[in-house]
Design a protein around this motif. Structure first.
Motif, short mmCIF file in Angstrom:
data_model
loop_
_atom_site.label_atom_id
_atom_site.label_comp_id
_atom_site.label_asym_id
_atom_site.label_seq_id
_atom_site.Cartn_x
_atom_site.Cartn_y
_atom_site.Cartn_z
N SER A 329 2.80 -43.16 18.85
CA SER A 329 1.97 -41.99 19.15
C SER A 329 2.50 -41.19 20.33
N TRP A 330 3.38 -41.76 21.15
CA TRP A 330 3.94 -41.03 22.30
C TRP A 330 5.06 -40.07 21.88
N VAL A 331 5.49 -40.15 20.63
CA VAL A 331 6.57 -39.29 20.13
C VAL A 331 5.99 -37.99 19.59
N ASP A 332 6.53 -36.86 20.01
CA ASP A 332 6.10 -35.57 19.47
C ASP A 332 6.28 -35.54 17.96
N GLY A 333 5.25 -35.14 17.27
CA GLY A 333 5.32 -35.05 15.82
C GLY A 333 4.83 -36.28 15.10
N VAL A 334 4.41 -37.32 15.84
CA VAL A 334 3.89 -38.54 15.24
C VAL A 334 2.41 -38.65 15.55
N SER A 335 1.59 -38.77 14.53
CA SER A 335 0.14 -38.72 14.70
C SER A 335 -0.42 -39.96 15.36
N GLY A 336 0.20 -41.11 15.11
CA GLY A 336 -0.34 -42.36 15.62
C GLY A 336 -1.39 -42.97 14.72
N ASN A 337 -1.65 -42.33 13.59
CA ASN A 337 -2.64 -42.86 12.65
C ASN A 337 -2.08 -44.00 11.80
N ASP A 338 -0.78 -44.08 11.71
CA ASP A 338 -0.13 -45.13 10.92
C ASP A 338 0.91 -45.84 11.78
N THR A 339 1.15 -47.11 11.47
CA THR A 339 2.19 -47.85 12.19
C THR A 339 3.57 -47.43 11.68
N PHE A 340 4.56 -47.72 12.48
CA PHE A 340 5.94 -47.43 12.08
C PHE A 340 6.26 -48.12 10.76
N HIS A 341 5.85 -49.37 10.62
CA HIS A 341 6.17 -50.11 9.41
C HIS A 341 5.51 -49.50 8.19
N SER A 342 4.25 -49.13 8.31
CA SER A 342 3.58 -48.54 7.14
C SER A 342 4.20 -47.19 6.79
N LEU A 343 4.56 -46.40 7.79
CA LEU A 343 5.24 -45.13 7.52
C LEU A 343 6.57 -45.37 6.82
N SER A 344 7.25 -46.45 7.21
CA SER A 344 8.60 -46.69 6.68
C SER A 344 8.59 -46.95 5.18
N HIS A 345 7.45 -47.34 4.63
CA HIS A 345 7.37 -47.61 3.20
C HIS A 345 6.86 -46.42 2.39
N ALA A 346 6.69 -45.29 3.05
CA ALA A 346 6.20 -44.11 2.35
C ALA A 346 7.24 -43.60 1.36
N ALA A 347 6.77 -43.00 0.29
CA ALA A 347 7.67 -42.45 -0.72
C ALA A 347 8.51 -41.33 -0.12
N THR A 348 9.69 -41.16 -0.67
CA THR A 348 10.61 -40.15 -0.15
C THR A 348 10.02 -38.75 -0.23
N ASN A 349 9.17 -38.50 -1.23
CA ASN A 349 8.57 -37.17 -1.36
C ASN A 349 7.29 -36.99 -0.55
N ASN A 350 6.94 -37.99 0.25
CA ASN A 350 5.79 -37.88 1.15
C ASN A 350 6.27 -37.18 2.43
N ALA A 351 6.20 -35.85 2.41
CA ALA A 351 6.80 -35.05 3.49
C ALA A 351 6.19 -35.38 4.84
N GLY A 352 4.87 -35.56 4.91
CA GLY A 352 4.24 -35.84 6.18
C GLY A 352 4.74 -37.12 6.82
N ALA A 353 4.85 -38.19 6.02
CA ALA A 353 5.34 -39.46 6.53
C ALA A 353 6.81 -39.38 6.89
N GLN A 354 7.61 -38.72 6.05
CA GLN A 354 9.05 -38.65 6.32
C GLN A 354 9.34 -37.81 7.56
N ASP A 355 8.55 -36.77 7.80
CA ASP A 355 8.74 -35.99 9.03
C ASP A 355 8.47 -36.85 10.26
N GLN A 356 7.44 -37.70 10.19
CA GLN A 356 7.14 -38.59 11.31
C GLN A 356 8.24 -39.63 11.51
N LEU A 357 8.75 -40.16 10.42
CA LEU A 357 9.86 -41.12 10.52
C LEU A 357 11.09 -40.47 11.13
#
Length: 465
Positions: A329-357
């Protein structure tokens, strides 16, 4: 190999003692031996490990674009182009200090028991061997496994360049308190099924590393003057016996005189001359997710200082367990609503998750840039500490949402005393990463042609060293 090295050292000791050198010279014989190969300053190796892999858009948002010598940085690697200020340090253009690799596959990963992509990657990434069969560990896969199946490259190198320092190697971490409970928490191995724990408490690390070096500037200056005085005495000692030996022995003496001058240079304007005990802020909670950036900076500062002070020549820093389950959550552009690990499993076409990654990966690039810049800012002889160091940035998976071990992302910073030529983007055609590990050893002066499991090839990466 170690027995042979000890025998060579004993031979040099007996040679010098047999010439009648005074007792004052004896403590410097190991330094003479380390200088005998002609390297004025010690080589260093650092492994910089960020866990949980890259984004689902990898390699498009990671890989540089262009040719070997003419390329531009990607969105993730852009901080290496300079202009950012990270933890109070201005980052210069570091592209010319780095090499970027593509087309290197972690082949041993695919032959490991399936206990999940992250543990499999951690067990293979520095060993070049599959993890062992066994029933100790389970994970995201359908099998069980044992520990990693061999020594890691940092420990192989430590056996060569880490024997004349207080610590043969240092293993530091950030929010990685799993100890040696599971593959996912371990980066380094002394050998097959011999995991080394990661120290993730910066205060414990400080006490261990710098407990005996907390000298004020006056004390350090006096200690250096005393060492230089003994060096001067040793120089006269060698000159005194020069006229009493054969021509063959005179050549050996001249080599040792050369080495003495190298030690003097290191003490005057090299190793130890820029030794400063780092200032670690108080009140950090190493277990706190919010303290992750500050703990990381403290650990990086300690590793830089340990290298500059000659406390060790080999080190590593591991950012979180694999996978890392906290938020950014301290990183600009990361909401903090999801953990890094859960974001990492997001589908490639999930633009919101991929932008945070992508934002997280870019933040890690900033931390790498901070570490490299700190090394570059420390003078050593006519160059810098970075010039005599190799920093290898690794992760355990390529694309995190499919746990890929192919086309792994690797960045190498530094010149390793002239063995490396940075400022290049090197591409390969699906070569096993064992060849990268061989090249790491070769850059550190270890002339091997094979590392890890021999079924994954031999020789180094063409053009790297």
């Amino acid at each position: 190999m170690q027995r042979q090295r000890r025998q060579r050292r004993a031979g040099r000791r007996e040679f010098l003692k047999g010439l009648g050198l005074s007792a004052a010279a004896m403590p410097f014989i190991p330094m003479l031996e380390s200088r005998a190969g002609g390297q004025a300053f010690p080589l260093r190796l650092v492994v910089f490990c960020t866990t949980t892999g890259m984004t689902g858009r990898y390699p498009d948002n990671w890989a540089p674009v262009g040719t070997v010598d003419d390329f531009t940085m990607s969105p993730i690697l852009a901080p290496l182009s300079g202009g950012d200020t990270v933890s109070g340090v201005e980052i210069s253009n570091l592209v010319g200090d780095c090499q970027f690799l593509q087309g290197v596959d972690m082949a041993s990963y695919y032959d490991s028991p399936n206990v999940g992509g992250h543990p499999r990657g951690m067990g293979s990434i520095l060993t070049g061997t599959p993890i062992m069969d066994g029933s100790m560990f389970s994970g995201g896969g359908n099998e069980t496994a044992g520990w990693a199946g061999g020594i890691t490259v940092d420990q192989e190198v430590a056996n060569i360049i880490g024997q004349d320092t207080p610590f043969s190697s240092l293993e530091l971490g950030v929010d990685n308190f799993g100890g040696v409970e599971h593959l996912r928490y371990v980066l380094s191995y002394k050998g097959e099924a011999q995991p080394l724990p990661v120290e993730s408490d910066p205060y414990a690390a400080f006490d261990r590393i710098f407990g005996d070096l907390a000298l004020n500037p006056e004390q350090m200056a006096r200690l250096r003057a005393e060492r230089l005085s003994v060096i001067d005495f040793l120089d006269r000692d060698l000159a005194r016996i020069d006229s009493r030996v054969s021509a063959a022995d005179r050549n050996k003496i001249e080599a040792h005189v050369d080495a003495v001058r190298g030690i003097e240079q290191r003490l005057t304007n090299g190793v130890g001359a820029n030794c400063e005990v780092p200032d670690i802020p108080g009140g950090l909670n190493p277990n706190s997710n919010a303290a992750f950036p500050e703990v990381g900076r403290a650990q990086m500062d300690m590793l830089v200082a340990a290298l500059a002070c000659g406390v060790t020549n080999v080190g590593s820093i591991m950012w979180g367990g694999a996978p890392y389950g906290n938020d950014f959550s301290w990183v600009d552009g990361v909401s903090g609503n999801d953990t890094f690990h859960s974001l990492s499993h997001a589908a490639t076409n999930n633009a919101g998750a991929q932008d945070q990654l992508e934002a997280i990966s870019r933040w890690y690039t900033q931390q790498f840039a901070y570490f490299v810049q700190r090394l570059k800012d420390i003078p050593e002889g006519d160059g810098t500490l970075l010039d005599n160091t190799m920093v290898l940035w690794v992760t355990e998976n390529a694309r995190s949402n499919n746990h890929s071990g192919n086309n792994m992302p690797y960045v190498i910073a530094g010149r390793a005393g002239g063995s490396l030529t940075p400022g290049r983007f090197l591409t390969y055609d699906s070569v096993p990463h064992n060849q990268l590990l061989v090249s790491v050893c070769q850059a550190m002066g270890h002339g091997i042609e094979q590392f890890g499991d021999p079924q994954y090839g031999s020789g180094g990466l063409v053009g790297l060293v």
